[in-house]
Design an enzyme around this catalytic site. Structure first.
Site, short mmCIF file in Angstrom:
data_model
loop_
_atom_site.label_atom_id
_atom_site.label_comp_id
_atom_site.label_asym_id
_atom_site.label_seq_id
_atom_site.Cartn_x
_atom_site.Cartn_y
_atom_site.Cartn_z
N GLY A 41 46.22 39.37 52.32
CA GLY A 41 46.71 40.51 52.86
C GLY A 41 47.42 41.53 51.78
N SER A 114 42.27 36.49 47.76
CA SER A 114 42.53 37.87 47.69
C SER A 114 44.09 38.32 47.30
CB SER A 114 42.33 38.59 49.07
OG SER A 114 42.21 39.91 48.99
N TRP A 115 45.00 38.99 48.25
CA TRP A 115 46.33 38.88 47.92
C TRP A 115 46.92 37.62 47.33
CZ3 TRP A 115 50.62 40.86 45.91
CH2 TRP A 115 51.85 40.16 46.24
N ASP A 271 31.47 42.67 45.94
CA ASP A 271 32.77 43.00 46.52
C ASP A 271 33.16 44.35 45.92
OD1 ASP A 271 35.29 43.24 47.18
OD2 ASP A 271 35.88 41.18 46.32
N HIS A 299 33.55 40.22 49.40
CA HIS A 299 35.17 39.50 49.48
C HIS A 299 35.09 38.46 50.13
CE1 HIS A 299 39.06 40.62 48.39
NE2 HIS A 299 39.61 40.52 49.48
#
Length: 326
Positions: A41, A114-115, A271, A299
């Site tokens: 996120g 990711s985050w 990505d 990603h």
């Protein structure tokens, strides 16, 4: 489900009071080495719990959380009762420490996507003695250069979509003009609007841009706008990204605490939202880490997910050997 791994099943869950009227949802399943999963996120939440399938639950006690303000944590970002100003990376790290103590965990394996990779690295830098190992997929550090890339520079590959994204901000009355300010700051301001209609419109414009660039090479297609999840996610993403993830110094400026912690970094060559240079820099700054670059994915994607699953299995082998140092 990945062949050979037991079916996912939540055995315990709850809401943990983390202060300021905020509660964090947590869940766990399996037994063995404690492992904490950190979602992306910011604000994506645990979703349907597919992360659990990346672990052998006969070897891992898998713990997942909906980070402050999203998923089943309460109240959600955007709600007047949510303390958005108090929603920062140091507070998320403190939330995780409260959960660790609440669950009686001495130290755990970290997984982040990711985050979630940024948050895992930041937590490990703050509490290296509580980290047994780290597995990250779609590696980010959320430094300003990464944010400017994903919100502006990569628009060179998606000019039609970025033009709509920028035009919305220009026409929204917050003083933004392309080339004269950071678009992420304009959207962060728009997504703090107390007007539900204005907030919803900004969230839709933000998520349309996210969906335009995130899917290449990932083997997935993002669905339509989710009126429950997406406004929360857009609010939290712009809040964190417009404040350099509330990390000073940034992750890459304080890698020394990770020395001696085993880590695996998994990233897709395709990505475009988060170029592999970030994973490479983390790897070069973290002696003993392993970098896996999947040439055909972006990603995320099935090959990356398989590498993620295998990395957790190898880490369990390493940590359960009688001579394991940690």
């Amino acid at each position: 489900m990945t062949a050979g791994l037991p079916a996912a099943r939540t055995t315990r869950s709850g809401l943990l009071d983390v202060g300021s009227g905020q509660s964090m949802y947590w869940e766990e399943t399996g037994s063995g080495l404690p492992a904490l999963y950190l979602h992306g996120g910011p604000g994506a939440g645990l979703g349907r719990g597919g992360y659990v399938e990346r672990f052998d639950r006969t070897r891992y006690r898998v713990i997942g959380v909906d980070q402050r303000g999203c998923g089943r944590s309460l109240p959600p970002a955007g709600d007047p009762a949510h303390d958005l100003d108090g929603n920062t990376t140091p507070r998320l790290i403190a939330d995780l420490e409260l959960l660790r103590i609440h669950l009686g965990v001495e130290a755990w394996v970290l997984n982040g996507v990711s985050w979630g990779a940024t948050l895992a690295l930041a937590y490990a830098q703050a509490h290296p003695e509580r980290v047994l190992g780290i597995v990250l997929m779609a590696v980010t550090t959320t430094r300003r250069a990464e944010v400017d890339w994903i919100t502006e520079t990569v628009g060179a590959l998606y000019p039609e979509d970025w033009d709509r994204f920028a035009a919305f901000a220009e026409n929204a009355g917050v003083g933004y003009r392309r080339g004269e300010g950071r678009i992420v700051e304009a959207y962060a301001q728009l997504l703090r609007s107390p007007d539900p209609a204005a907030h919803d419109a900004a969230a839709r414009a933000w998520m349309a841009w996210e969906h335009a660039h995130i899917g290449i090479g990932s083997g997935r297609s993002d669905g339509p706008f989710d009126p429950v999840r997406d406004p929360v996610m857009a609010t939290l993403i712009t809040h964190y990204w417009s404040h350099d993830a509330f990390l000073d110094p940034p992750v890459l400026g304080r890698m020394d605490p990770l020395s001696g912690i085993p880590g695996v970094l998994i990233h897709g060559r395709l990505d475009v939202s988060g170029p592999v240079i970030t994973a490479w820099r983390v790897h070069r700054s973290w002696p003993g880490s392993e970098l896996i670059v999947e040439e055909t994915e972006g990603h995320g994607g099935p090959r990356m997910v398989q590498a993620w699953t295998e990395a957790n299995a190898r880490l369990a082998d390493r940590l359960t050997r009688p001579e394991a140092p940690r």
